[in-house]
Write a protein that holds these residues in place. Sequence first.
Motif, PDB file in Angstrom:
ATOM      1  N   UNK A  62      -9.440 -76.492  19.325  1.00 40.79           N
ATOM      2  CA  UNK A  62     -10.049 -75.503  18.439  1.00 40.79           C
ATOM      3  C   UNK A  62      -9.078 -74.979  17.382  1.00 40.79           C
ATOM      4  N   UNK A  63      -7.858 -75.469  17.403  1.00 37.08           N
ATOM      5  CA  UNK A  63      -6.802 -74.889  16.564  1.00 37.08           C
ATOM      6  C   UNK A  63      -7.098 -74.969  15.076  1.00 37.08           C
ATOM      7  N   UNK A  64      -7.837 -75.966  14.637  1.00 29.88           N
ATOM      8  CA  UNK A  64      -8.107 -76.136  13.207  1.00 29.88           C
ATOM      9  C   UNK A  64      -9.284 -75.310  12.717  1.00 29.88           C
ATOM     10  N   UNK A  65      -9.907 -74.550  13.614  1.00 31.91           N
ATOM     11  CA  UNK A  65     -11.101 -73.793  13.248  1.00 31.91           C
ATOM     12  C   UNK A  65     -10.782 -72.295  13.226  1.00 31.91           C
ATOM     13  N   UNK A  66     -10.795 -71.677  12.038  1.00 28.57           N
ATOM     14  CA  UNK A  66     -10.437 -70.260  11.941  1.00 28.57           C
ATOM     15  C   UNK A  66     -11.491 -69.313  12.505  1.00 28.57           C
TER      16      UNK A  66
ATOM     17  N   UNK B 179     -15.006 -83.570  15.261  1.00 29.61           N
ATOM     18  CA  UNK B 179     -14.649 -84.359  14.079  1.00 29.61           C
ATOM     19  C   UNK B 179     -15.751 -84.317  13.021  1.00 29.61           C
ATOM     20  N   UNK B 180     -16.979 -84.046  13.463  1.00 27.77           N
ATOM     21  CA  UNK B 180     -18.120 -84.057  12.540  1.00 27.77           C
ATOM     22  C   UNK B 180     -18.476 -82.657  12.043  1.00 27.77           C
ATOM     23  N   UNK B 181     -17.691 -81.641  12.429  1.00 22.63           N
ATOM     24  CA  UNK B 181     -18.028 -80.256  12.103  1.00 22.63           C
ATOM     25  C   UNK B 181     -17.108 -79.744  11.005  1.00 22.63           C
ATOM     26  N   UNK B 182     -17.662 -79.209   9.905  1.00 19.46           N
ATOM     27  CA  UNK B 182     -16.815 -78.650   8.834  1.00 19.46           C
ATOM     28  C   UNK B 182     -15.902 -77.551   9.366  1.00 19.46           C
ATOM     29  N   UNK B 183     -14.689 -77.495   8.849  1.00 21.86           N
ATOM     30  CA  UNK B 183     -13.690 -76.558   9.351  1.00 21.86           C
ATOM     31  C   UNK B 183     -14.063 -75.102   9.088  1.00 21.86           C
ATOM     32  N   UNK B 184     -14.915 -74.855   8.088  1.00 17.72           N
ATOM     33  CA  UNK B 184     -15.260 -73.468   7.793  1.00 17.72           C
ATOM     34  C   UNK B 184     -16.443 -72.961   8.614  1.00 17.72           C
ATOM     35  N   UNK B 185     -17.015 -73.804   9.483  1.00 18.25           N
ATOM     36  CA  UNK B 185     -18.125 -73.366  10.321  1.00 18.25           C
ATOM     37  C   UNK B 185     -17.607 -72.581  11.523  1.00 18.25           C
TER      38      UNK B 185
END
Length: 531
Positions: free
Chosen positions: A310-314, A273-279
């Motif tokens: 992990x689905x929201x992280x490309x 929740x605290x990690x930007x999605x683009x990381x």
Amino acid sequence: MKSLFLSLSILCCFSFAQAQQQANGVVYLDQNENGKKDRKEKGIAGVSVSNGRDVVLTNEKGAYTIPVDNDDIIFVIKPSKYELPVNELNLPQYYYIHKPEGSPKLKFEGVAPTGKLPKSVDFALLPSQVEDNFTALFFGDPQPYTEQEVDFFDRAVVEEVAGIEGIPFGLSLGDLVGDNLDLFKPYNKAISRVGIPWWNVYGNHDMNFDVEADTLADETFEATYGPANYAFNYGKVHFVVLDDVMYPDPRDGKGYWGGFREDMFTFLENDLKQVPKDHLIVLSVHIPLFDPEGGDTFKDEDRERLFELLADYPNTLSLSAHTHLQRHDFFTKEDGWKRDKPHHHYNVGTTSGDWYSGTLDENGIPLSTMRDGTPKGYAFITFKGNQYELDYKVVGEDKDYRMRIFAPKVLAQNKRTSAGIYANFFQGSENAELRYKVDNGEWQDMYYTIDVDPSFLGLLHEWDYTENLLPGRRPSNAVESRHLWRARIPTDLAEGEHTIEVEATDMFGRKFTQTHTYKIAKPEGLEESEE
């Protein structure tokens, strides 16, 4: 009766209150690096702190409050712009263990009683010079079973990278030792010579086997390294380390099984929740997320839950060791992955190779080539923002040694042969492309094949056909390699020596070359039969 019930209720509430406490503290910039918060040193806002389940952020003064039970480890999740202090063994100091009664009595020593929770549990951070582009070092399974094998590891692997520069940290992917947890000490002493902060993953040979619950199997590991589940940041990369060894196996209470406890999913969900999605999310575990041979070594439902989180992280990558092989797997939607771009899982070759087996070199150290033909070695992963490239370094060889070519030493001129050219591209996958040429001939494609490496079979034959005992220990039997290519070998050439050149293009588009020679000789003996 009412009085008894009331007394029991009060006692239960009191016990719960004793177990459920609030830890308070400050995450601060340790300007003088003395390991304690001085009055003028300021707190750092927005830093994640966890108890292994919950994740909270520090306020504008660097302060936090978090629930804590009597078997918890409180730890800070290192932000990208900061470093952590390390001890004399280069182990990061980022946690506080709260076990008032200590670990249960075990064969290998666990955590000593920590007593009452301190008034303030503070964490020091130091300034960092690491930019968004950096390279980290990864070891698979050092796994020494004896002091002698610690020495093999030290002199062969550690010596090669001791004092390395420009690498912000290293990480061992579990099986730090081989069941004898007293070997943590010499292992740590050896690894400290690398000279950089070193993180460690918990493996199935790092366990306290004399326990009845999975939550207690890592007591000695915790006493030595802190939490078995944690996270840290460098640049635009968020590293998550999880213990995926369930012991005892929840199915039958025997052995172990790959998977995660519920508290680990809770931690991962709160952490992300605290990690930007683009990381880039890099998950490090010990046991691979599935059994490539079709067995049941990892709990399918847990892998599916992991993929959901992990689905929201490309941008993702997962790392493991454990198999003493090297391979790349790519999970697609057919495998339960939720995105169009496949998830890359890298099962890293090991520093112990094939468990310190094989013939001894000139220094008395086992060759230790793995069953799929991968030499013992270690990985460098270069991170560029949220992207990465990886390299596998063979111990004792030049950094450009990326493949082994196999071909017969001599062939009969103009005679048909069932022999061929094989290239074991150690860091390759089926996504790589290999081509070859002989002398100044035309480039031709090599064909990906899943087969045993003939070079490794040659090592086994050396043991099986000798009439005199060899020093060392016979390697394990060969298994199919997932990074092997084959091509036809020409015999219609002039007598004499000829050069095979192989060019490999890896999954990142980089090219590597290797050469090998063989001879063509005038045939003698029987004439070739007609078909």
